[in-house]
Design a protein around this motif. Structure first.
Motif, PDB file in Angstrom:
ATOM      1  N   LEU A 100     -13.914  -5.160  -1.766  1.00 29.69           N
ATOM      2  CA  LEU A 100     -13.048  -3.895  -1.633  1.00 29.69           C
ATOM      3  C   LEU A 100     -13.355  -2.907  -3.101  1.00 29.69           C
ATOM      4  CD1 LEU A 100     -11.143  -2.258   0.263  1.00 29.69           C
ATOM      5  CD2 LEU A 100      -9.395  -2.566  -1.365  1.00 29.69           C
ATOM      6  N   GLU A 138      -4.600   5.627   6.684  1.00 30.55           N
ATOM      7  CA  GLU A 138      -5.813   4.372   6.846  1.00 30.55           C
ATOM      8  C   GLU A 138      -6.946   4.454   8.021  1.00 30.55           C
ATOM      9  OE1 GLU A 138      -3.189   0.456   6.126  1.00 30.55           O
ATOM     10  OE2 GLU A 138      -2.904   2.007   8.058  1.00 30.55           O
ATOM     11  N   GLU A 159     -11.194   4.202   0.158  1.00 31.08           N
ATOM     12  CA  GLU A 159     -11.316   2.577  -0.439  1.00 31.08           C
ATOM     13  C   GLU A 159     -11.549   1.643   0.633  1.00 31.08           C
ATOM     14  OE1 GLU A 159      -7.270   0.283  -0.915  1.00 31.08           O
ATOM     15  OE2 GLU A 159      -6.447   2.418  -1.819  1.00 31.08           O
ATOM     16  N   ARG A 195      -9.464   3.167   3.432  1.00 30.97           N
ATOM     17  CA  ARG A 195      -7.974   4.334   3.465  1.00 30.97           C
ATOM     18  C   ARG A 195      -9.064   5.602   2.929  1.00 30.97           C
ATOM     19  NH1 ARG A 195      -4.753  -0.823   1.311  1.00 30.97           N
ATOM     20  NH2 ARG A 195      -3.462  -1.138   3.100  1.00 30.97           N
ATOM     21  N   GLN A 236     -11.396  -7.012   6.550  1.00 31.24           N
ATOM     22  CA  GLN A 236     -12.149  -7.687   5.303  1.00 31.24           C
ATOM     23  C   GLN A 236     -13.088  -8.668   5.319  1.00 31.24           C
ATOM     24  OE1 GLN A 236      -9.048  -7.341   1.713  1.00 31.24           O
ATOM     25  NE2 GLN A 236     -11.070  -6.960   0.632  1.00 31.24           N
ATOM     26  N   PHE A 258       0.793  -1.655  -0.134  1.00 23.67           N
ATOM     27  CA  PHE A 258       0.105  -0.020  -0.377  1.00 23.67           C
ATOM     28  C   PHE A 258       0.599   0.880  -0.030  1.00 23.67           C
ATOM     29  CE2 PHE A 258      -1.823   3.249   3.433  1.00 23.67           C
ATOM     30  CZ  PHE A 258      -2.387   3.669   2.321  1.00 23.67           C
ATOM     31  N   THR A 297     -12.683   7.608  -6.986  1.00 29.81           N
ATOM     32  CA  THR A 297     -11.565   8.737  -6.618  1.00 29.81           C
ATOM     33  C   THR A 297     -12.397   9.749  -7.659  1.00 29.81           C
ATOM     34  OG1 THR A 297     -10.336   7.766  -8.681  1.00 29.81           O
ATOM     35  CG2 THR A 297      -9.696   7.123  -6.828  1.00 29.81           C
ATOM     36  N   ARG A 344     -12.550   0.619  -4.638  1.00 27.53           N
ATOM     37  CA  ARG A 344     -11.900   1.786  -4.924  1.00 27.53           C
ATOM     38  C   ARG A 344     -12.742   2.695  -5.293  1.00 27.53           C
ATOM     39  NH1 ARG A 344      -7.831  -1.800  -5.443  1.00 27.53           N
ATOM     40  NH2 ARG A 344      -6.629  -1.662  -3.524  1.00 27.53           N
ATOM     41  N   THR A 385      -2.956   9.867   1.782  1.00 25.92           N
ATOM     42  CA  THR A 385      -3.804   8.218   2.196  1.00 25.92           C
ATOM     43  C   THR A 385      -3.437   8.086   3.147  1.00 25.92           C
ATOM     44  OG1 THR A 385      -3.568   8.059  -0.148  1.00 25.92           O
ATOM     45  CG2 THR A 385      -3.954   6.266   0.837  1.00 25.92           C
TER      46      THR A 385
END
Ligand SMILES: Cc1cc2nc3c(=O)[nH]c(=O)nc-3n(C[C@H](O)[C@H](O)[C@H](O)COP(=O)(O)OP(=O)(O)OC[C@H]3O[C@@H](n4cnc5c(N)ncnc54)[C@H](O)[C@@H]3O)c2cc1C
Length: 468
Positions: free
Chosen positions: A184, A120, A176, A211, A71, A6, A188, A186, A118
């Motif tokens: 997951l 967590e 995320e 994230r 997860q 990551f 943007t 993602r 980024t």
């Protein structure tokens, strides 16, 4: 993707060891004075929110330390809510079944080329802001206190002040998200089409944010000066000018004497030398309010040590935009909060409407703060497509009396279509909330797609979004 991958992908500036050490610091940061005395989690098996007015309905709390574990937790849970730093005053983060906190996941990675950071899910602004500043970067704004998680703040459209400053969620460039099936997603702002504005202010109902990527800018210094006693008539005559007198402006009143006791004006020092001392001109008066000669707490009679420096003294953005310093108990510490956002153009009329209840409000309120928020395009944001005035109440911890008063305040504000802060106390019925959110139907359709069985749908979400 493990942490090392990551960090690599996110273009970390220094290597994995940075995140490792941050992880340790993050755990320390959560333990500081920002967790109010008397509301510690876990005492006697009761787990309370920061204010201590809410005991969560489950003791079943998962604390995964890796994305893979998050997860797994999500996949195997029947019903689940993510928990941030527990600063919400209502049951938005509550679950009768299971909660998951990402407090052990506090990695931060900076991508200087993209000007993005980024973080967590466990990262708080207390942790992030000095870290960013040390590397030459800053966020556009902060809330009144720094000890809240980025994920939790963005999920509820938490805001600071400033006519041209969107809420904290408007800095989000990507997320995320762990979906209900453990997969997951993602998203943007450039690639995710309609999903992006739908999930950013997700109220914890879209999934667990593992994230968050935020847009950053070069670091800057700021300074603030407090003015005392702004008569409401002057405030009304100069409403735009008062709120436009700084980068971020907050007006404080206890609803007595048609008067605001304090106006906090925060200005950026862009391009000015911070070493040259007080390099911004601060007039002696602001529409009849006079410049304070000493540092003040917004609540009359409270000692000002916990507050960020005033008197025009320059300092880093993260130590001026919030009212309260990192590691200090913010506000009163023993309190409840309520906040309604109304269109800025109706702002003074809304203030006058609330003022009609001053005889009932004053005995219960520590202080009211008036702030502004720039409009945005995030579907469930309280500032969705509206430049907003936020009318905030810091209440004494007398919930029965406050609860009895809220409908009267909401009645006064009704002509202005108020949107209550998602993390604070309100009594507006679901039918009215539905009318205030033009994209609610699309939001629900998105939730149905991401979480078909309603795994993340707790009582709060059901009562406020599905009962109308
Ligand atoms: C003293 C004090 C001062 C405050 N000042 C301000 C202010 O200046 N401006 C303002 O707008 N608000 C303010 N608030 C309100 C506060 O910012 C919000 O309640 C915020 O949501 C709290 O963040 P948290 O990390 O404590 O999240 P929590 O309260 O723990 O959770 C809030 C929501 O976020 C969700 N969530 C948390 N983490 C995740 C995740 N990883 N993934 C998905 N969902 C998640 C939860 O499910 C819940 O729905 C203040 C609160 C306090 C106690």
């Amino acid at each position: 993707m493990n942490k090392r991958e990551f960090l690599k992908r996110a273009g970390v500036l220094a290597a994995g060891s940075v995140a490792e050490s941050l992880l340790a610091r993050a755990e320390g940061a959560r333990g500081e004075g920002e967790a109010m005395a008397g509301s510690a989690a876990g005492s006697g098996g009761h787990r309370k929110n920061w204010a201590g007015n809410l005991t969560y309905s489950t003791d079943n709390v998962q604390t995964p330390g890796t994305l893979g574990k998050v997860q797994q937790v999500v996949k195997s849970a029947k019903r689940l809510r993510a928990l941030g730093a527990r600063h919400s005053f209502n049951a938005i983060a509550d679950s009768r079944f299971e909660q998951v906190t990402l407090e052990r996941m506090a990695g931060i990675a900076l991508d200087e080329k993209a000007r993005q950071v980024t973080v967590e899910g466990g990262v708080t602004y207390s942790l992030l802001a000095p870290w960013l500043d040390a590397r030459g970067y800053a966020l556009h704004n902060l809330a009144s206190l720094p000890g809240i998680t980025v994920a939790g703040a963005c999920a509820t459209a938490t805001h600071g002040s400033g006519l041209h400053n969107g809420n904290l969620a408007t800095a989000v460039a990507g997320l995320e998200l762990v979906k209900a099936d453990g997969g997951l997603l993602r998203v943007t702002e450039v690639e995710a089409g309609d999903t992006f504005p739908g999930v950013v202010v997700g109220l914890g109902a879209a999934g667990v944010v593992a994230r968050t990527t935020l847009n950053v800018q070069p670091t800057y210094q700021a300074a603030q000066t407090v003015y005392q006693n702004l008569n409401f008539d002057e405030l009304g005559r100069n409403f735009d000018a008062v709120f436009g007198s700084g980068y971020s402006v907050s007006v404080f009143t206890d609803w007595q004497n048609h008067n605001a006791m304090q106006v906090w004006v925060k200005k950026r020092l862009d391009g000015k030398s911070s070493g040259a001392g007080n390099s911004i001109e601060w007039p002696q008066e602001l529409y009849g309010a006079t410049k304070a000669g000493e540092k003040l707490h917004p609540i009359t009679g409270h000692p000002a040590e916990s507050c960020t420096d005033q008197m025009g003294i320059p300092g880093p953005w993260y130590d001026r935009l919030p009212h309260f310093r990192i590691g200090q108990t913010p506000s009163s510490g023993q309190e409840l909060q309520t906040e309604y956002l109304v269109p800025f153009e109706d702002g003074f009329a809304a203030v006058l409407a609330v003022e009609t209840l001053h005889a009932r409000i004053t005995p219960l309120v520590f202080v009211t703060e008036l702030r502004t928020i720039a409009p945005d395009r995030l579907w469930m944001s309280t500032a969705y497509e509206r430049t907003s005035l936020a009318i905030h109440f810091t209440w004494k911890p007398q919930w029965d009396a406050v609860r009895a008063l809220l409908p009267a305040i909401e009645e006064q504000l009704r002509p202005f279509a108020p949107r209550p802060h998602w993390g604070k106390l309100f009594t507006l019925p679901a039918k009215e909330l539905e009318a205030r959110y033009a994209r609610l139907a699309e939001f629900k359709a998105l939730l149905a797609q991401l979480d078909p069985s309603g795994k993340f749908r707790n009582e709060f979400v059901r009562a406020n979004l599905y009962a109308g």
